[in-house]
Design a protein around this motif. Structure first.
Motif, PDB file in Angstrom:
ATOM      1  N   LEU A 108       0.821  -1.206   0.000  1.00  0.00           N
ATOM      2  CA  LEU A 108       0.000   0.000   0.000  1.00  0.00           C
ATOM      3  C   LEU A 108       0.857   1.259   0.000  1.00  0.00           C
ATOM      4  N   LEU A 109       1.964   1.226   0.704  1.00  0.00           N
ATOM      5  CA  LEU A 109       2.893   2.358   0.701  1.00  0.00           C
ATOM      6  C   LEU A 109       3.450   2.586  -0.704  1.00  0.00           C
ATOM      7  N   MET A 110       3.806   1.493  -1.390  1.00  0.00           N
ATOM      8  CA  MET A 110       4.308   1.596  -2.755  1.00  0.00           C
ATOM      9  C   MET A 110       3.256   2.237  -3.656  1.00  0.00           C
ATOM     10  N   LYS A 111       2.002   1.813  -3.527  1.00  0.00           N
ATOM     11  CA  LYS A 111       0.931   2.377  -4.345  1.00  0.00           C
ATOM     12  C   LYS A 111       0.731   3.861  -4.047  1.00  0.00           C
ATOM     13  N   GLU A 112       0.893   4.250  -2.794  1.00  0.00           N
ATOM     14  CA  GLU A 112       0.764   5.664  -2.423  1.00  0.00           C
ATOM     15  C   GLU A 112       1.866   6.487  -3.089  1.00  0.00           C
ATOM     16  N   TYR A 113       3.097   5.973  -3.082  1.00  0.00           N
ATOM     17  CA  TYR A 113       4.201   6.663  -3.751  1.00  0.00           C
ATOM     18  C   TYR A 113       3.943   6.794  -5.246  1.00  0.00           C
ATOM     19  N   GLU A 114       3.422   5.742  -5.864  1.00  0.00           N
ATOM     20  CA  GLU A 114       3.127   5.786  -7.295  1.00  0.00           C
ATOM     21  C   GLU A 114       2.071   6.847  -7.589  1.00  0.00           C
ATOM     22  N   SER A 115       1.060   6.915  -6.754  1.00  0.00           N
ATOM     23  CA  SER A 115      -0.011   7.887  -6.938  1.00  0.00           C
ATOM     24  C   SER A 115       0.508   9.319  -6.804  1.00  0.00           C
ATOM     25  N   GLN A 116       1.343   9.553  -5.802  1.00  0.00           N
ATOM     26  CA  GLN A 116       1.919  10.883  -5.606  1.00  0.00           C
ATOM     27  C   GLN A 116       2.805  11.273  -6.778  1.00  0.00           C
ATOM     28  N   ASP A 117       3.563  10.312  -7.296  1.00  0.00           N
ATOM     29  CA  ASP A 117       4.438  10.569  -8.430  1.00  0.00           C
ATOM     30  C   ASP A 117       3.622  10.938  -9.668  1.00  0.00           C
ATOM     31  N   GLN A 118       2.536  10.215  -9.898  1.00  0.00           N
ATOM     32  CA  GLN A 118       1.688  10.503 -11.043  1.00  0.00           C
ATOM     33  C   GLN A 118       1.037  11.874 -10.900  1.00  0.00           C
TER      34      GLN A 118
END
Length: 50
Positions: A20-30
């Motif tokens: 979930l942390l990885m997905k949060e980072y991906e979302s912030q990056d996008q």
């Protein structure tokens, strides 16, 4: 970078929280990329109005 680290930790541990942390980072990056693109569009439009 942090998303890759999170992915490696998830792969090794199977920790859902890490995934979930990885997905949060991906979302912030996008979101950051989208904001940069929209600000570039606004600057281009301002240049045309000169």
């Amino acid at each position: 970078m942090l998303d890759k680290l999170s992915w490696n930790v998830f792969r090794q541990t199977g920790s859902v929280e890490t995934y979930l942390l990885m997905k949060e980072y991906e979302s912030q990056d996008q979101n950051s990329r989208e904001q940069e693109a929209s600000s570039t569009d606004i600057e281009s439009t301002d240049d045309l109005n000169l």
